[in-house]
Design a protein around this motif. Structure first.
Motif, PDB file in Angstrom:
ATOM      1  N   ALA A  20      -9.276   4.299   9.300  1.00 48.34           N
ATOM      2  CA  ALA A  20     -10.380   3.060   9.389  1.00 48.34           C
ATOM      3  C   ALA A  20      -9.042   2.144  10.086  1.00 48.34           C
ATOM      4  O   ALA A  20      -9.793   1.254  10.633  1.00 48.34           O
ATOM      5  CB  ALA A  20      -9.428   2.621   8.401  1.00 48.34           C
ATOM      6  N   CYS A  21      -8.423   2.624  11.074  1.00 49.52           N
ATOM      7  CA  CYS A  21      -7.863   2.049  12.392  1.00 49.52           C
ATOM      8  C   CYS A  21      -7.443   0.241  12.181  1.00 49.52           C
ATOM      9  O   CYS A  21      -8.395  -0.472  12.622  1.00 49.52           O
ATOM     10  CB  CYS A  21      -8.531   1.980  13.533  1.00 49.52           C
ATOM     11  SG  CYS A  21      -9.235   3.505  14.414  1.00 49.52           S
ATOM     12  N   LEU A  22      -7.353   0.441  10.815  1.00 49.34           N
ATOM     13  CA  LEU A  22      -6.409  -0.958  10.352  1.00 49.34           C
ATOM     14  C   LEU A  22      -5.578  -1.406  10.323  1.00 49.34           C
ATOM     15  O   LEU A  22      -3.693   0.022   9.578  1.00 49.34           O
ATOM     16  CB  LEU A  22      -6.806  -1.340   8.597  1.00 49.34           C
ATOM     17  CG  LEU A  22      -7.428  -2.141   7.957  1.00 49.34           C
ATOM     18  CD1 LEU A  22      -8.476  -2.952   8.964  1.00 49.34           C
ATOM     19  CD2 LEU A  22      -7.641  -2.432   6.608  1.00 49.34           C
ATOM     20  N   ASP A  23      -4.733  -2.359  10.719  1.00 55.23           N
ATOM     21  CA  ASP A  23      -3.349  -2.841  10.220  1.00 55.23           C
ATOM     22  C   ASP A  23      -3.194  -3.060   9.226  1.00 55.23           C
ATOM     23  O   ASP A  23      -3.899  -3.496   8.732  1.00 55.23           O
ATOM     24  CB  ASP A  23      -3.213  -3.733  11.724  1.00 55.23           C
ATOM     25  CG  ASP A  23      -1.739  -4.169  11.835  1.00 55.23           C
ATOM     26  OD1 ASP A  23      -1.199  -5.655  11.180  1.00 55.23           O
ATOM     27  OD2 ASP A  23      -0.853  -3.582  12.059  1.00 55.23           O
ATOM     28  N   THR A  24      -1.574  -3.526   8.446  1.00 57.83           N
ATOM     29  CA  THR A  24      -1.582  -3.844   6.814  1.00 57.83           C
ATOM     30  C   THR A  24      -1.526  -5.272   7.039  1.00 57.83           C
ATOM     31  O   THR A  24      -1.859  -5.912   6.315  1.00 57.83           O
ATOM     32  CB  THR A  24       0.030  -3.109   6.346  1.00 57.83           C
ATOM     33  OG1 THR A  24       0.599  -3.397   7.643  1.00 57.83           O
ATOM     34  CG2 THR A  24       0.225  -1.224   6.643  1.00 57.83           C
ATOM     35  N   GLY A  25      -2.120  -5.691   8.358  1.00 55.69           N
ATOM     36  CA  GLY A  25      -1.141  -7.059   8.124  1.00 55.69           C
ATOM     37  C   GLY A  25      -3.150  -7.992   8.116  1.00 55.69           C
ATOM     38  O   GLY A  25      -3.211  -8.974   7.789  1.00 55.69           O
ATOM     39  N   GLU A  26      -4.439  -6.759   7.910  1.00 55.98           N
ATOM     40  CA  GLU A  26      -5.503  -7.246   7.937  1.00 55.98           C
ATOM     41  C   GLU A  26      -6.064  -6.683   6.321  1.00 55.98           C
ATOM     42  O   GLU A  26      -7.103  -7.354   5.821  1.00 55.98           O
ATOM     43  CB  GLU A  26      -6.215  -6.396   8.964  1.00 55.98           C
ATOM     44  CG  GLU A  26      -5.962  -6.182  10.034  1.00 55.98           C
ATOM     45  CD  GLU A  26      -7.392  -5.514  11.033  1.00 55.98           C
ATOM     46  OE1 GLU A  26      -7.642  -5.975  11.528  1.00 55.98           O
ATOM     47  OE2 GLU A  26      -6.303  -4.387  11.392  1.00 55.98           O
ATOM     48  N   LEU A  27      -5.183  -6.006   5.023  1.00 60.60           N
ATOM     49  CA  LEU A  27      -5.740  -6.093   4.514  1.00 60.60           C
ATOM     50  C   LEU A  27      -5.330  -7.400   3.599  1.00 60.60           C
ATOM     51  O   LEU A  27      -4.408  -8.589   3.830  1.00 60.60           O
ATOM     52  CB  LEU A  27      -4.296  -5.067   3.355  1.00 60.60           C
ATOM     53  CG  LEU A  27      -4.181  -4.151   3.675  1.00 60.60           C
ATOM     54  CD1 LEU A  27      -3.094  -3.007   3.347  1.00 60.60           C
ATOM     55  CD2 LEU A  27      -5.270  -3.234   3.013  1.00 60.60           C
ATOM     56  N   ASP A  28      -6.953  -7.652   2.402  1.00 51.62           N
ATOM     57  CA  ASP A  28      -6.318  -8.386   1.730  1.00 51.62           C
ATOM     58  C   ASP A  28      -6.435  -8.386   0.133  1.00 51.62           C
ATOM     59  O   ASP A  28      -5.893  -9.508  -0.506  1.00 51.62           O
ATOM     60  CB  ASP A  28      -8.290  -9.035   1.845  1.00 51.62           C
ATOM     61  CG  ASP A  28      -8.686 -10.003   3.338  1.00 51.62           C
ATOM     62  OD1 ASP A  28      -7.949 -10.515   3.006  1.00 51.62           O
ATOM     63  OD2 ASP A  28      -9.652  -8.920   3.702  1.00 51.62           O
ATOM     64  N   ALA A  29      -5.985  -6.982  -0.047  1.00 52.37           N
ATOM     65  CA  ALA A  29      -5.781  -6.490  -1.359  1.00 52.37           C
ATOM     66  C   ALA A  29      -5.041  -5.729  -1.598  1.00 52.37           C
ATOM     67  O   ALA A  29      -5.803  -4.679  -1.093  1.00 52.37           O
ATOM     68  CB  ALA A  29      -6.706  -6.872  -2.947  1.00 52.37           C
ATOM     69  N   VAL A  30      -4.762  -5.013  -2.438  1.00 53.87           N
ATOM     70  CA  VAL A  30      -4.318  -4.150  -3.125  1.00 53.87           C
ATOM     71  C   VAL A  30      -4.153  -3.651  -4.568  1.00 53.87           C
ATOM     72  O   VAL A  30      -3.937  -4.618  -5.783  1.00 53.87           O
ATOM     73  CB  VAL A  30      -2.402  -3.714  -2.517  1.00 53.87           C
ATOM     74  CG1 VAL A  30      -1.946  -2.326  -2.520  1.00 53.87           C
ATOM     75  CG2 VAL A  30      -2.483  -3.533  -0.713  1.00 53.87           C
ATOM     76  N   ILE A  31      -4.821  -2.467  -4.996  1.00 50.89           N
ATOM     77  CA  ILE A  31      -4.809  -2.098  -6.353  1.00 50.89           C
ATOM     78  C   ILE A  31      -4.113  -1.231  -6.195  1.00 50.89           C
ATOM     79  O   ILE A  31      -4.879  -0.016  -5.553  1.00 50.89           O
ATOM     80  CB  ILE A  31      -6.849  -2.532  -6.676  1.00 50.89           C
ATOM     81  CG1 ILE A  31      -6.720  -3.551  -6.133  1.00 50.89           C
ATOM     82  CG2 ILE A  31      -6.888  -2.098  -7.533  1.00 50.89           C
ATOM     83  CD1 ILE A  31      -9.144  -3.399  -6.538  1.00 50.89           C
ATOM     84  N   TYR A  32      -3.274  -0.715  -7.753  1.00 54.53           N
ATOM     85  CA  TYR A  32      -2.526  -0.195  -7.846  1.00 54.53           C
ATOM     86  C   TYR A  32      -3.142   0.853  -9.225  1.00 54.53           C
ATOM     87  O   TYR A  32      -2.975   0.162 -10.053  1.00 54.53           O
ATOM     88  CB  TYR A  32      -1.292   0.612  -8.313  1.00 54.53           C
ATOM     89  CG  TYR A  32      -0.227   1.516  -7.933  1.00 54.53           C
ATOM     90  CD1 TYR A  32      -0.382   2.246  -6.918  1.00 54.53           C
ATOM     91  CD2 TYR A  32       0.049   2.040  -8.994  1.00 54.53           C
ATOM     92  CE1 TYR A  32       0.400   3.758  -7.568  1.00 54.53           C
ATOM     93  CE2 TYR A  32       0.731   2.647  -9.539  1.00 54.53           C
ATOM     94  CZ  TYR A  32       0.591   4.118  -9.075  1.00 54.53           C
ATOM     95  OH  TYR A  32       1.557   5.213  -8.976  1.00 54.53           O
TER      96      TYR A  32
END
Length: 98
Positions: free
Chosen positions: A11-23
């Motif tokens: 997605a050409c996305l940096d981890t700093g751009e994540l708003d949420a992580v769901i496991y």
């Protein structure tokens, strides 16, 4: 971790751009069944996500995707990473973005 990194890279996305992580956890499982709780927070930290990223462990894929949709209804949430390591040969990671 590779699946999560691959989803972000695709997605050409940096981890700093994540708003949420769901496991995705196995339905009805928990620490008493040997599963580590709060795996989502551990993954977010290992990825190098922001300190304020929201992290959830969800009981099953359907619950995880419903939660991702609900989060996406908020204007401030743009990128949600959903990780399912369940009954798969390799973990699956999906990025839900606006």
């Amino acid at each position: 971790m590779r699946a999560a990194g691959r989803a972000l890279s695709d997605a050409c996305l940096d981890t700093g751009e994540l708003d949420a992580v769901i496991y995705v956890t196995a339905r009805g499982s928990g620490a008493r069944h040997g599963q580590v709780l709060w795996q989502s927070a551990r993954i977010a930290r290992a990825l190098g996500a922001r300190h304020d990223v929201t992290a959830f462990d969800a009981p099953g894929a359907r619950a995880a995707l419903s939660l991702a949709s609900a989060l996406k209804a908020e204007e401030s949430v743009r990128h949600v990473l959903v990780i399912d390591a369940g009954d798969h040969e390799e973990p699956i990671a999906v990025l839900v973005s606006s």
